[in-house]
Design an enzyme around this catalytic site. Structure first.
Site, PDB file in Angstrom:
ATOM      1  N   LYS A  97       0.836  -1.216   0.000  1.00  0.00           N
ATOM      2  CA  LYS A  97       0.000   0.000   0.000  1.00  0.00           C
ATOM      3  C   LYS A  97       0.866   1.259   0.000  1.00  0.00           C
ATOM      4  CE  LYS A  97      -2.569  -1.181   3.465  1.00  0.00           C
ATOM      5  NZ  LYS A  97      -3.480  -1.308   4.580  1.00  0.00           N
ATOM      6  N   LYS A 146      17.724  -9.527 -34.138  1.00  0.00           N
ATOM      7  CA  LYS A 146      16.853  -8.401 -34.510  1.00  0.00           C
ATOM      8  C   LYS A 146      16.021  -8.842 -35.713  1.00  0.00           C
ATOM      9  CE  LYS A 146      17.892  -5.562 -31.430  1.00  0.00           C
ATOM     10  NZ  LYS A 146      16.998  -4.902 -30.543  1.00  0.00           N
ATOM     11  N   HIS A 263      15.632 -10.104 -18.603  1.00  0.00           N
ATOM     12  CA  HIS A 263      15.437  -8.912 -19.435  1.00  0.00           C
ATOM     13  C   HIS A 263      14.693  -7.859 -18.616  1.00  0.00           C
ATOM     14  CE1 HIS A 263      14.255  -6.257 -22.674  1.00  0.00           C
ATOM     15  NE2 HIS A 263      15.236  -6.808 -23.375  1.00  0.00           N
ATOM     16  N   GLY A 387      21.568  -3.663 -32.733  1.00  0.00           N
ATOM     17  CA  GLY A 387      21.826  -2.800 -33.889  1.00  0.00           C
ATOM     18  C   GLY A 387      23.311  -2.551 -34.117  1.00  0.00           C
TER      19      GLY A 387
HETATM   20  C1  LIG Z   1      16.937  -1.581 -22.514  1.00  0.00           C
HETATM   21  S1  LIG Z   1      18.050  -2.854 -22.089  1.00  0.00           S
HETATM   22  C2  LIG Z   1      17.641  -4.190 -23.197  1.00  0.00           C
HETATM   23  C3  LIG Z   1      18.354  -4.128 -24.481  1.00  0.00           C
HETATM   24  C4  LIG Z   1      17.703  -4.970 -25.547  1.00  0.00           C
HETATM   25  O1  LIG Z   1      17.029  -5.929 -25.283  1.00  0.00           O
HETATM   26  C5  LIG Z   1      17.902  -4.630 -26.934  1.00  0.00           C
HETATM   27  O2  LIG Z   1      17.254  -5.233 -27.779  1.00  0.00           O
HETATM   28  C6  LIG Z   1      18.857  -3.568 -27.324  1.00  0.00           C
HETATM   29  O3  LIG Z   1      19.025  -3.561 -28.707  1.00  0.00           O
HETATM   30  P1  LIG Z   1      20.032  -2.576 -29.413  1.00  0.00           P
HETATM   31  O4  LIG Z   1      19.792  -2.714 -30.886  1.00  0.00           O
HETATM   32  O5  LIG Z   1      19.730  -1.188 -28.931  1.00  0.00           O
HETATM   33  O6  LIG Z   1      21.423  -2.977 -29.044  1.00  0.00           O
END
Ligand SMILES: CSCCC(=O)C(=O)COP(=O)(O)O
Length: 437
Positions: A97, A146, A263, A387
């Site tokens: 709370k 990705k 994560h 990336g």
């Molecule tokens: C916000 S921390 C988690 C980072 C992540 O999971 C991720 O996909 C980062 O990707 P990036 O292309 O920015 O290296």
């Protein structure tokens, strides 16, 4: 009757509150409910359940700052007798709370030895992960899948292979890749581990693939078994969407024989405000380590999604510390505040029994940031990029290689720029993203 205590530290903002009174209100309100109205006989009975104010440090606003900046750091000791030995019970006690009651943030948690000993912590920890990989002498490198949604197994296999060939130590699924008909978990694990084996033959390097463990809570253990039976050698888990206890149950389960990577998805709903929520070192540090995360991902201070550097350093500290005093509160301190401490349960041990967890500062990381990461984190870190690997001008393999070269340069004490003169992949990465010093 004697007791042991867990301690919560809060930062509480108020323009004119009597913070000592506020602290007493929390200590009583979140434990026995009322105190002064109780008859003496009842008080004796309830004493062991009563919260205790350990400290109140008031801070007046700096000159010129608004009155609303006035705050106090308040420490309350909560008797273990009031909650079961699990994280939900502790969190609901100390910040249930209360989390909704004005401008107040939970900024630290310490535990009794008795509470701590209910948690085995990370099954592998830093040393265990390093042993699986056979890498002891350098920071690790992780790559993130990705563009995975809507792609089939062969595309994933190709992407995995390219990442692995670049020399990364770990590859993690994107956290938004859930159970789906195109790349179901066992099939995904199967083809990715085949690609890992192929790359290992060519590079001689071992690799961990953290497959995203998703789905309804009650089916997670079966999903984990399925993935591990198919050959998964690590798991990725979106802890905050499920709760710390789900991680805790999974990590301690004997069938979960692989490291778990936590994560931070959703963490931004908890830690960034100075006035509300739970601080990053508790959320992504202490509680994750207690719940058994072998690796903890969090936004770094250097990349695209940023967390202030001092918060990153606080997370690092609590993931890596081996000192019990960083996780516990001293018996003498509790006794001085009038707590009825059972020294055997509270125990002032010197060394923390929990294995250490890998810090993984992430988001927008490119090779030009490696010197900063290693300066702040040292060797016990996982450099992590999505990336920054796939977006390399010479392709994904070169992306991984550029990172490995950046790490090697730092370990050799050479500047990235001079090292890059002999390493075209690093040179191209620096031309694309620059160097931050
Ligand atoms: C916000 S921390 C988690 C980072 C992540 O999971 C991720 O996909 C980062 O990707 P990036 O292309 O920015 O290296």
């Amino acid at each position: 009757m004697l007791n042991s205590y867990c301690v919560a530290t809060y930062r509480c903002f108020d323009e004119k509150a009597d913070f000592t009174k506020k602290a007493r209100g929390i200590a009583v309100g979140l434990t026995v409910g009322s105190w002064t109205d109780l008859p003496e006989a009842k008080k004796a009975e309830m004493q062991r359940h009563l919260g205790i104010v350990l400290d109140v440090q008031e801070h007046e606003p700096a000159s010129g700052a608004p009155a609303s900046d006035r705050y106090a750091d308040i420490q309350i000791a909560y008797p273990d007798a009031n909650f079961s030995r699990d994280i939900p019970a502790l969190l609901v006690t100390v910040f249930g709370k209360l989390s909704m009651d004005g401008r107040i943030k939970l900024i630290d948690l310490s535990f009794s030895d008795s509470f701590l000993s209910a948690f085995p912590g990370p099954k592998f920890g830093i040393q265990g992960v390093r042993s699986l990989l056979g890498v002891q002498d350098r920071p690790l490198l992780m790559s993130i899948f990705k563009s995975v949604i809507g792609h089939d197994l062969s595309t994933l296999r190709e992407q995995f292979y390219l990442q692995a060939r670049g020399g990364v130590d770990l590859i993690k699924d994107d956290e938004i890749l859930f159970e789906n008909p195109l790349t179901p978990i066992e099939k995904r694990v199967e083809i990715c581990m085949q690609a890992a084996a192929q790359a290992e033959q060519e590079t001689g390097q071992k690799l961990l693939y953290a497959v995203n463990l998703t789905g309804p809570t009650f089916s997670l253990l079966d999903q984990a078994r399925k993935a591990i039976d198919a050959g998964a050698n690590a798991l990725l888990f979106n802890v905050l969407a499920y709760g710390f206890d789900v991680l805790s149950e999974l990590s301690r389960h004997p069938d979960v024989k692989v490291p778990i990577m936590a994560h931070p998805a959703l963490a931004g709903a908890f830690y960034p405000s100075p006035h509300h929520g739970i601080s990053a070192n508790v959320l992504l540090g202490k509680l994750l380590r207690l719940a058994g995360a072998d690796l903890s991902l969090f936004p770094s201070p250097y990349g695209s999604v940023v967390m202030p550097r001092e918060e990153n350093m606080a997370i690092k500290e609590v993931l890596l510390t081996e000192k019990a005093s960083d996780y516990t509160v001293s018996t003498a301190r509790l006794q001085a505040a009038g707590a009825l401490v059972d020294a055997a349960e509270q125990r002032d041990a010197a060394e923390l029994k929990l294995k250490t967890s890998f810090p993984v500062p992430s988001a927008g990381i490119h090779p030009g940031l490696v010197p900063l990461i290693l300066r702040d984190f040292g060797d016990q870190v996982v450099v992590n990029a999505g990336g920054g690997i796939h977006g390399h001008p010479m392709g994904t393999i070169a992306g991984g290689q550029a990172f490995r070269q950046a790490i090697d340069a730092c370990l050799a004490g050479e500047s990235l720029r001079t090292y890059a003169e002999r390493h075209p992949e690093l040179k191209a990465a620096i031309e694309a993203w620059g160097i931050k010093e």
